[in-house]
Design an enzyme around this catalytic site. Structure first.
Site, PDB file in Angstrom:
ATOM      1  CG  HIS A   1      -4.266  -2.963   2.752  1.00 54.19           C
ATOM      2  ND1 HIS A   1      -3.217  -2.955   3.539  1.00 54.19           N
ATOM      3  CD2 HIS A   1      -4.481  -1.786   2.457  1.00 54.19           C
ATOM      4  CE1 HIS A   1      -2.807  -1.820   3.641  1.00 54.19           C
ATOM      5  NE2 HIS A   1      -3.645  -1.003   2.817  1.00 54.19           N
TER       6      HIS A   1
ATOM      7  CB  CYS B   1      -1.017  -0.054   1.184  1.00 59.11           C
ATOM      8  SG  CYS B   1      -2.495   1.232   0.952  1.00 59.11           S
TER       9      CYS B   1
ATOM     10  CD  GLU C   1      -2.224  -6.211   4.442  1.00 60.50           C
ATOM     11  OE1 GLU C   1      -1.990  -5.051   4.681  1.00 60.50           O
ATOM     12  OE2 GLU C   1      -2.089  -6.651   3.275  1.00 60.50           O
TER      13      GLU C   1
END
Length: 317
Positions: A237, A144, A239
């Protein structure tokens, strides 16, 4: 993990041409094995939450991975998000690890994207770390804001403010065939985004060393690779947990911020409904691919060789 077959078998050549990972019996017999060393530069405010998200993904392989956590010495984290005792117990600083070498590194995002890079209080320090990573880390994932910062620092790629926050779960496609990082990905896969700025295709395509691996017609460029296989810049993102975007949404609503409901996230766009977790398989696959194909199979056994040898593999992203 690779399959081990004789290099004389016709399938060995066929699979190799398709970038299917095979290892000759001779190569396997002489392969040195040790735990991978991965360092995470965690600059997210909620450090414990981010630790769990990343470690959950890094643990989903048969590989043994030794993880260290790094913080910015030039930035004081808020005790509201992470206690000082936690940082003292589990985190190190750049001065403490600058002489060490690592197989992999992850640099997280940070809520500073609306600032000019040079206005970020730890910009000088993170520049030193990104420069150090080129000689002391084999492969680095930038996530990011760190992806935008890395593209700017290493290649001069600018970022641009968006009219509205890119916020939700967006469909993506690969732009290259037989990519190591994307092995096993579906033709269309979903990725969370939560950002107020972007990098643009036309700037990236001017840089010979960069290749766009994945993108979305909704959210734009997603993964950019250095063609030497040593750096990846990821604007989304993967994760994130199921509830992460919901927490961001409700936080902003509570603050009175004009925020749209995250795209393609709540069933029927109803925030009262449980969010659909639709990117977990892709996230696990990407991180396991990175650890296996991009790090484990290519990093030198003796990490001292990172500075002594020219570890370049053109177009092996």
């Amino acid at each position: 993990m690779p399959i081990r077959i004789s290099s004389e078998l016709p399938a060995f050549k066929t699979l190799g041409e398709e970038n299917i990972f095979v290892m000759s019996s001779e190569q396997a017999e002489h392969q040195d094995i040790r735990p991978l060393r991965v360092i995470i530069l965690n600059i997210m405010p909620k450090k414990i939450e981010t630790e769990a998200q990343l470690m959950r993904l890094l643990s989903n392989t048969p590989l043994q991975v030794d993880i260290e956590l790094l913080q910015m010495a030039s930035h004081e984290s808020s005790n509201r998000n992470t206690s000082q005792s936690h940082l003292d117990a589990f985190y190190t600083t750049f001065d403490q690890i600058r002489d060490k070498r690592y197989d992999g590194m992850i640099i997280t995002g940070a809520p500073v994207e609306l600032l000019d890079y040079e206005q970020v209080d730890y910009w000088d320090e993170i520049c030193k770390i990104m420069s150090w990573s080129k000689t002391h880390v084999f492969s680095t994932l930038h996530i990011c804001w760190a992806a935008q910062a890395g593209l700017y620092y290493h290649f001069g790629i600018p970022k641009y403010p968006l009219d509205r926050k890119m916020f939700g779960i967006f469909p993506h496609k690969a732009e290259v065939d037989n990519c190591l990082l994307l092995k096993g990905f579906d033709d269309v896969f979903l990725i969370p985004h939560s950002r107020n700025t972007e990098v643009r295709r036309e700037d990236i395509e001017k840089v010979r060393q960069l290749k766009i691996l994945t993108s979305s017609e909704f959210s734009g460029v997603h993964i950019v690779a250095n063609t030497n296989g040593r750096q990846y810049f990821i604007t989304g993102h993967s994760e994130y947990d199921r509830e992460t975007l919901a927490q961001e949404y409700f936080r902003d609503v509570e603050k009175g911020i004009d925020i749209r409901i995250p795209y393609n996230y709540f069933p029927n766009d109803d925030p009262a409904e449980k969010p659909v977790f639709s990117w977990g398989c892709t996230a696990n696959l990407m991180f396991s691919n990175w650890l296996n194909y991009c790090v484990y199979q290519k990093t030198p056994y003796d990490l001292e060789e990172l500075e002594l040898r020219n570890w370049l593999w053109e177009t092996t992203y």
